[in-house]
Scaffold this active site. Structure first.
Site, PDB file in Angstrom:
ATOM      1  CB  SER A 137      10.712  -7.202-123.961  1.00  0.00           C
ATOM      2  OG  SER A 137      11.535  -6.095-123.639  1.00  0.00           O
ATOM      3  CE  LYS A 138       5.404  -7.709-117.971  1.00  0.00           C
ATOM      4  NZ  LYS A 138       4.387  -7.083-118.780  1.00  0.00           N
ATOM      5  NE  ARG A 139      14.621  -4.620-123.453  1.00  0.00           N
ATOM      6  CZ  ARG A 139      14.890  -4.073-124.615  1.00  0.00           C
ATOM      7  NH1 ARG A 139      15.152  -2.788-124.693  1.00  0.00           N
ATOM      8  NH2 ARG A 139      14.887  -4.796-125.711  1.00  0.00           N
ATOM      9  CG  HIS A 140      10.267  -2.024-125.960  1.00  0.00           C
ATOM     10  ND1 HIS A 140      10.522  -3.343-126.200  1.00  0.00           N
ATOM     11  CD2 HIS A 140      11.291  -1.337-126.499  1.00  0.00           C
ATOM     12  CE1 HIS A 140      11.658  -3.443-126.875  1.00  0.00           C
ATOM     13  NE2 HIS A 140      12.135  -2.237-127.056  1.00  0.00           N
ATOM     14  N   GLY A 141       7.444  -0.993-122.344  1.00  0.00           N
ATOM     15  CA  GLY A 141       6.180  -0.475-121.817  1.00  0.00           C
ATOM     16  C   GLY A 141       5.187  -1.612-121.716  1.00  0.00           C
TER      17      GLY A 141
END
Ligand code: GLU
Length: 499
Positions: A257-261
């Site tokens: 998800s976005k929180r990984h990059g």
């Protein structure tokens, strides 16, 4: 007729967001399968969700696919015999097939509203029961009850009658046999009260009418497949082969998800990833060429080696470092001309170019100059993102400076004196009105070192940092040639003064 006709596969995105890594991998594996088997790759836009579909997303998906080089044989802008390829333009076809199912009593009208369903679900769960999804409230309405509801103007959806007994199964191309007991399958809606088909129904009608032989998609669709198989059966159609690809995880093995990059394909583009590298990396997410085969491959090499049998069934973790590594390998494999094409927009975007006052030997314009500059980098050119930092000093005095290198090589009295002496010597020996070759700089450095009783290195190391801001560069004489005598002298003096 051959036993295995050429496959027809499709990528069927809903235009409700950008093309993200998962979607791109689905598109890629379908494309690879088609290209490796002499099949047809179809792009179909599943835009029946009027609320969530946007033109912007549609355009972004097409841009992402184009950037990756995943060309489609049939679909928007490509045409084809099975169009239209936008579901919103195929409503008549869904209606026609709904009418057939209705005539055969394989579907029924459902007048339940969302509030009705919520209330009944609450009643069931309050009583300690389990709500199975739909309680078949409308499955057996009498013609009179239907007439009453219709006269009252109640909107109606259509649900598929699903069997209670037996099981629905398929042999998945990736995960082997998958089986669901029919008791757990719900009479889902296939046409909504607004007259639009649900994804389930439109997908089956289109996959059949478009002659899709293999449905390759993410395993988030596994739970849809048994219901879709029941729709095929209700329509009396052969069922295509299904293959469900495992999801993509983040480095922490939680769903990517976005929180990984970065997760959207276009973000990777702005991060300097080459399309060929992205394609290569995505191909390795769940597929491997096997054995000790090299992992850095062109699209053509991947097509040659691709096989569905080698697609793994366990989730693959997205590894940003590996992507960057593959990207740098792709850059290294580029020809000088390709590197130039890649770097030119990066420097022009910054307003950098050749200034005739620099007096550069043998360079008649920015392209020729940049070509020489890139030549000095060789394989150290491995990222579009770090490139401006690496070559900025050739174009501007406001370049990156490695403070540690500066402190180590320039900030001492001895270094400053050497730099000042070299600046004087260059000024005295060279004609600043004409471009100077590397050899001219070398000669001055050697004679100055000798005259001062120091090693050539005592002049070279501080000069390198003074000119480039870095402790590593191509040969200093060539660097001086490409920075040009006027700027070289200026920077040496500035460093001598600043220390
Ligand atoms: N429109 C669906 C999606 O974007 C397609 C699923 C499928 O490939 O059947 O998830």
């Amino acid at each position: 007729m051959s036993q295995n006709p050429a496959p027809r596969v499709r990528f069927a995105p809903s235009p409700t967001g950008f093309l993200h890594v998962g979607g791109a991998r689905t598109a890629l594996f379908n494309w690879l399968y088609a290209r490796s088997q002499g099949g047809t790759f179809i792009l179909r836009i599943e835009d029946t969700d009027q609320q969530r579909s946007t033109e912007e997303s549609y355009a972004a998906i097409l841009r992402g696919l184009n950037w990756l080089g995943l060309d489609w044989d049939e679909g928007p802008h490509a045409g084809g015999d099975f169009g239209p390829y936008l579901q919103s333009e195929r409503l008549d076809l869904y209606r026609e097939h709904l009418d057939r199912l209705a005539a055969e009593d394989k579907v029924y009208k459902c007048f339940c509203t969302a509030e009705d369903l919520e209330a009944r679900e609450k009643a069931v769960t309050d009583a300690g029961g389990v709500w199975e999804g739909y309680d078949r409230h409308c499955a057996h309405l009498s013609p009179e009850e239907i007439a009453v509801a219709e006269q009252a103007g109640k909107p109606c959806a259509w649900r598929l009658r699903t069997p209670d007994e037996g099981s629905t199964f398929w042999y998945d191309l990736i995960v082997d046999k998958r089986e669901f007991q029919n008791t757990v399958l719900v009479d889902r809606v296939i046409v909504k009260a607004d007259g639009f088909p649900t994804y389930q129904f439109a997908c089956v009608v289109d996959d059949h009418l478009m002659g899709i032989t293999h449905v390759l998609r993410g395993d988030d669709h596994v739970s849809n497949t048994p219901f879709q198989i029941l729709i095929y059966q209700a329509l009396g159609w052969p069922v295509p082969k299904f293959g469900h690809m495992p999801m993509i995880l983040g480095p922490d093995r939680k769903r990517l998800s976005k929180r990984h990059g970065a997760t959207s394909v276009e973000e990777f583009q702005t991060l300097g990833i080459l399309p060929a590298a992205m394609l290569n990396y995505l191909a390795l997410l769940g597929w491997s060429p096997g054995g000790n085969a090299k992992e850095v491959m062109s699209a053509q090499e991947i097509i040659k080696k691709f096989s569905l049998k080698k697609v793994g069934s366990s989730p693959a973790a997205f590894d940003y470092d590996k992507l960057n590594h593959i990207n740098s390998e792709h850059i290294k494999n580029l020809s000088a001309v390709e590197r130039l094409q890649l770097a030119l927009p990066i420097i022009t975007e910054r307003g950098w170019g050749l200034d005739p006052d620099w007096m550069i030997h043998g360079c008649d314009g920015t392209e020729a100059y940049l070509g020489r500059v890139l030549g000095t980098l060789g394989n150290r050119f491995s990222s579009l993102i770090t490139l401006p930092e690496q070559i900025g000093f050739f174009f501007t005095d406001e370049h990156f400076v490695d403070q540690e290198a500066w402190a180590g090589h320039v900030a001492s009295d001895a270094a400053r004196e050497n730099l000042a002496a070299l600046a004087d010597a260059l000024e005295a020996a060279l004609d600043l009105a004409v471009a100077q070759p590397a050899g001219a700089f070398e000669e001055v450095i050697r004679t100055t070192a000798e005259a001062r009783g120091v090693q050539a290195g005592d002049l070279i190391h501080p000069s390198r940092v003074a000119l480039t801001g870095q402790s590593r560069s191509a040969g200093i004489f060539e660097v001086m040639e490409l920075v040009g005598a006027p700027r070289t002298i200026r920077r040496l003096r500035a460093a001598a003064a600043a220390g």
